[in-house]
Design a protein around this motif. Structure first.
Motif, short mmCIF file in Angstrom:
data_model
loop_
_atom_site.label_atom_id
_atom_site.label_comp_id
_atom_site.label_asym_id
_atom_site.label_seq_id
_atom_site.Cartn_x
_atom_site.Cartn_y
_atom_site.Cartn_z
N THR A 38 60.56 -9.63 43.58
CA THR A 38 60.51 -10.82 43.04
C THR A 38 59.18 -11.51 42.95
O THR A 38 58.28 -11.07 43.88
CB THR A 38 61.53 -11.72 43.53
N SER A 39 58.71 -12.32 42.27
CA SER A 39 57.43 -13.16 42.21
C SER A 39 57.37 -13.92 43.48
O SER A 39 56.28 -13.93 44.17
CB SER A 39 57.22 -13.94 41.04
N THR A 40 58.58 -14.29 43.85
CA THR A 40 58.56 -15.25 45.06
C THR A 40 58.20 -14.24 46.30
O THR A 40 57.28 -14.84 47.00
CB THR A 40 60.06 -15.67 45.37
N ALA A 41 58.55 -13.08 46.47
CA ALA A 41 58.25 -12.28 47.45
C ALA A 41 56.83 -11.80 47.45
O ALA A 41 56.12 -11.87 48.44
CB ALA A 41 59.08 -11.01 47.66
N ARG A 42 56.31 -11.82 46.17
CA ARG A 42 54.70 -11.51 46.06
C ARG A 42 54.16 -12.46 46.66
O ARG A 42 52.93 -12.36 47.41
CB ARG A 42 54.35 -11.22 44.59
N ASP A 43 54.56 -13.89 46.37
CA ASP A 43 53.59 -15.04 46.73
C ASP A 43 53.68 -15.01 48.18
O ASP A 43 52.76 -15.28 49.20
CB ASP A 43 53.94 -16.25 46.14
N VAL A 44 54.89 -15.15 48.85
CA VAL A 44 55.09 -14.99 50.47
C VAL A 44 54.11 -13.97 50.92
O VAL A 44 53.43 -14.32 51.98
CB VAL A 44 56.74 -14.95 50.66
N ALA A 45 54.16 -12.66 50.50
CA ALA A 45 53.42 -11.76 51.06
C ALA A 45 52.00 -11.93 51.10
O ALA A 45 51.12 -11.63 52.16
CB ALA A 45 53.63 -10.47 50.33
N GLU A 46 51.54 -12.67 50.00
CA GLU A 46 50.06 -13.13 49.83
C GLU A 46 49.69 -14.17 50.35
O GLU A 46 48.61 -14.82 50.26
CB GLU A 46 49.63 -12.65 48.51
N GLY A 47 50.58 -14.96 51.18
CA GLY A 47 50.34 -16.25 51.67
C GLY A 47 50.05 -17.65 50.81
O GLY A 47 49.65 -18.42 50.94
N ARG A 48 50.60 -17.41 49.35
CA ARG A 48 50.62 -18.36 48.35
C ARG A 48 51.98 -19.15 48.61
O ARG A 48 52.82 -18.88 48.96
CB ARG A 48 50.33 -17.73 47.17
N PRO A 49 51.77 -20.45 47.96
CA PRO A 49 52.88 -21.31 47.92
C PRO A 49 54.07 -20.65 47.16
O PRO A 49 53.72 -19.93 46.02
CB PRO A 49 52.40 -22.67 47.42
N SER A 50 55.18 -20.56 47.70
CA SER A 50 56.11 -20.00 46.79
C SER A 50 57.33 -20.74 46.32
O SER A 50 57.17 -22.09 46.46
CB SER A 50 57.19 -18.86 47.70
N GLU A 51 58.29 -20.38 45.46
CA GLU A 51 59.18 -21.25 44.99
C GLU A 51 60.55 -20.81 45.55
O GLU A 51 61.34 -21.08 44.85
CB GLU A 51 59.50 -20.68 43.42
N LYS B 169 54.09 -22.76 38.22
CA LYS B 169 54.89 -22.78 39.43
C LYS B 169 55.47 -23.97 39.65
O LYS B 169 54.89 -24.94 39.39
CB LYS B 169 54.32 -22.12 40.81
N ALA B 170 56.87 -24.23 40.36
CA ALA B 170 57.47 -25.52 40.47
C ALA B 170 56.51 -26.52 41.44
O ALA B 170 56.62 -27.51 41.04
CB ALA B 170 58.69 -25.03 41.08
N HIS B 171 55.84 -25.96 42.35
CA HIS B 171 54.96 -26.87 43.12
C HIS B 171 53.90 -27.45 42.37
O HIS B 171 53.26 -28.57 42.79
CB HIS B 171 54.62 -26.22 44.52
N ARG B 172 53.47 -26.79 41.18
CA ARG B 172 52.32 -27.32 40.59
C ARG B 172 52.77 -28.21 39.03
O ARG B 172 51.88 -28.63 38.38
CB ARG B 172 51.51 -26.16 39.90
N LEU B 173 54.00 -28.27 39.00
CA LEU B 173 54.65 -28.86 37.77
C LEU B 173 53.99 -30.39 37.63
O LEU B 173 53.76 -30.57 36.61
CB LEU B 173 56.15 -28.96 37.82
N GLU C 151 66.27 -27.70 38.98
CA GLU C 151 65.98 -28.91 39.27
C GLU C 151 64.52 -29.36 38.17
O GLU C 151 64.26 -30.55 38.39
CB GLU C 151 65.71 -29.20 40.65
N HIS C 152 64.10 -28.35 37.55
CA HIS C 152 62.78 -28.63 36.76
C HIS C 152 63.03 -29.23 35.33
O HIS C 152 62.06 -29.87 35.10
CB HIS C 152 62.20 -27.40 36.57
N LEU C 153 64.22 -29.18 35.04
CA LEU C 153 64.17 -29.67 33.70
C LEU C 153 64.33 -31.36 33.48
O LEU C 153 63.72 -31.91 32.59
CB LEU C 153 65.98 -29.42 32.89
N ASP C 154 64.85 -32.10 34.52
CA ASP C 154 64.64 -33.44 34.75
C ASP C 154 63.27 -33.96 34.67
O ASP C 154 63.05 -35.03 33.81
CB ASP C 154 65.36 -34.16 35.95
N PRO C 155 62.11 -33.54 35.51
CA PRO C 155 61.00 -33.97 35.33
C PRO C 155 60.29 -33.62 34.02
O PRO C 155 59.36 -34.34 33.68
CB PRO C 155 60.16 -33.43 36.73
N ILE C 156 60.71 -32.47 33.40
CA ILE C 156 60.05 -31.98 32.43
C ILE C 156 60.50 -32.88 31.17
O ILE C 156 59.65 -33.28 30.23
CB ILE C 156 60.30 -30.64 31.78
#
Length: 296
Positions: free
Chosen positions: A251-264, A76-80, A105-110
């Protein structure tokens, strides 16, 4: 000896790829934090797809220090930032890096970490979610990776594609990096915020008399930003793709939000809004949706 392939981050996406690559006969290395390494080493990874359970025991390491021919970045982006530190850049000096993250925006740091061995890529027609630390459900057995690169040769991309196709993953190789990212980012920016805010599936939202016009307006804004960035996206064509999606898709984002995890949410929808600011294209509807979702 054939060099192995590697997956950075055995979450839902990375786990499915690791299992499919392993079962296709590839020496597959999973790179993960210590707590995950122990679980994968003990139990392997299982994927339930279409009522069938696929299981594999890939090699698992806390750091990647041996050369690989193909590396998937599936965190996930926050763990990149912390995840990239688990991979020695020299391990991909002769290989190809395929990022499977969402957003713009992930290509630049990678690329700052790995150099020019990184393709632009997007993953579509894919849905998977974890039901345990090493147990994954993939409701539909589909996956399409679209790739492009201004640095890597066509031959290098074709070699990477052959490995994926051998594992049952469809691949399209295109010419333009921006197009690869924008065609998914514009659509997903709208879907990620709408499904996260409402906790409702795509089908219910597109049939909703209040939400459909908000989504259509936000999608038109996202497409306008893409056009300003040199990618010709037509809102009606993008909406047609949304109408063709399964009714119960979320979306995986909606699943993360619903379960209280950091989202993208910020990495996906926020990146489109920031691109609009950079290019002078206003996105009032999408910006409002992003603000609402981040504040919820």
């Amino acid at each position: 000896m054939t060099r192995p392939v590697a997956v950075l981050g055995p979450g839902a996406v990375g786990g499915v790829f690791a299992v499919r690559l392993s079962l296709a006969g590839n020496h597959t290395i999973v790179v993960a934090p210590p707590e995950t390494v122990g679980m994968v080493a003990l139990a392997g990874i299982t994927v339930e797809v279409d009522g069938e359970v696929l299981a594999a025991r890939p090699e698992v390491r806390e750091r990647l220090e041996r050369p690989v021919r193909l590396l998937f970045v599936a965190v996930k982006a926050h763990r990149l930032p912390e995840a990239l530190e688990l991979v020695d850049p020299e391990t991909v000096a002769g290989g190809v890096v395929v990022p499977l993250l969402n957003g713009l925006e992930h290509l630049d740091p990678i690329r700052a970490h790995f150099g020019p061995r990184v393709a632009a890529a997007s993953l579509s027609y894919f849905e998977a979610y974890r039901v345990g630390r090493v147990q994954i459900v993939q409701p539909r057995p589909t996956a399409l990776v679209t790739m492009a690169s201004e640095e890597l040769s066509r031959h290098e991309l074709e070699d990477a594609a052959a490995i994926m196709r051998g594992a049952g993953i469809d691949v399209d190789i295109e010419e333009d990096e921006k197009s690869v990212l924008w065609r998914k980012a514009a659509r997903l920016a709208v879907l990620s915020v709408a499904t996260s805010l409402t906790r409702r599936p795509v089908g219910a939202l597109r049939d909703d008399l209040e939400w459909r016009p908000r989504m259509e307006a936000a999608l038109a804004e996202a497409c306008a930003v893409a056009v300003a960035d040199g990618v010709n996206l037509i809102p009606s064509s993008q909406w047609s793709l949304i109408t063709s999606m399964e009714y119960d898709l979320t979306t995986s984002t909606a699943r993360d939000v619903a379960e209280g995890r950091p989202s993208e949410l910020d990495a996906i929808a926020g990146s489109v809004v920031r691109a609009g600011e950079r290019l002078g294209v206003p996105c009032p509807v999408l910006s409002e949706l992003v603000s609402e979702a981040l504040a919820a």
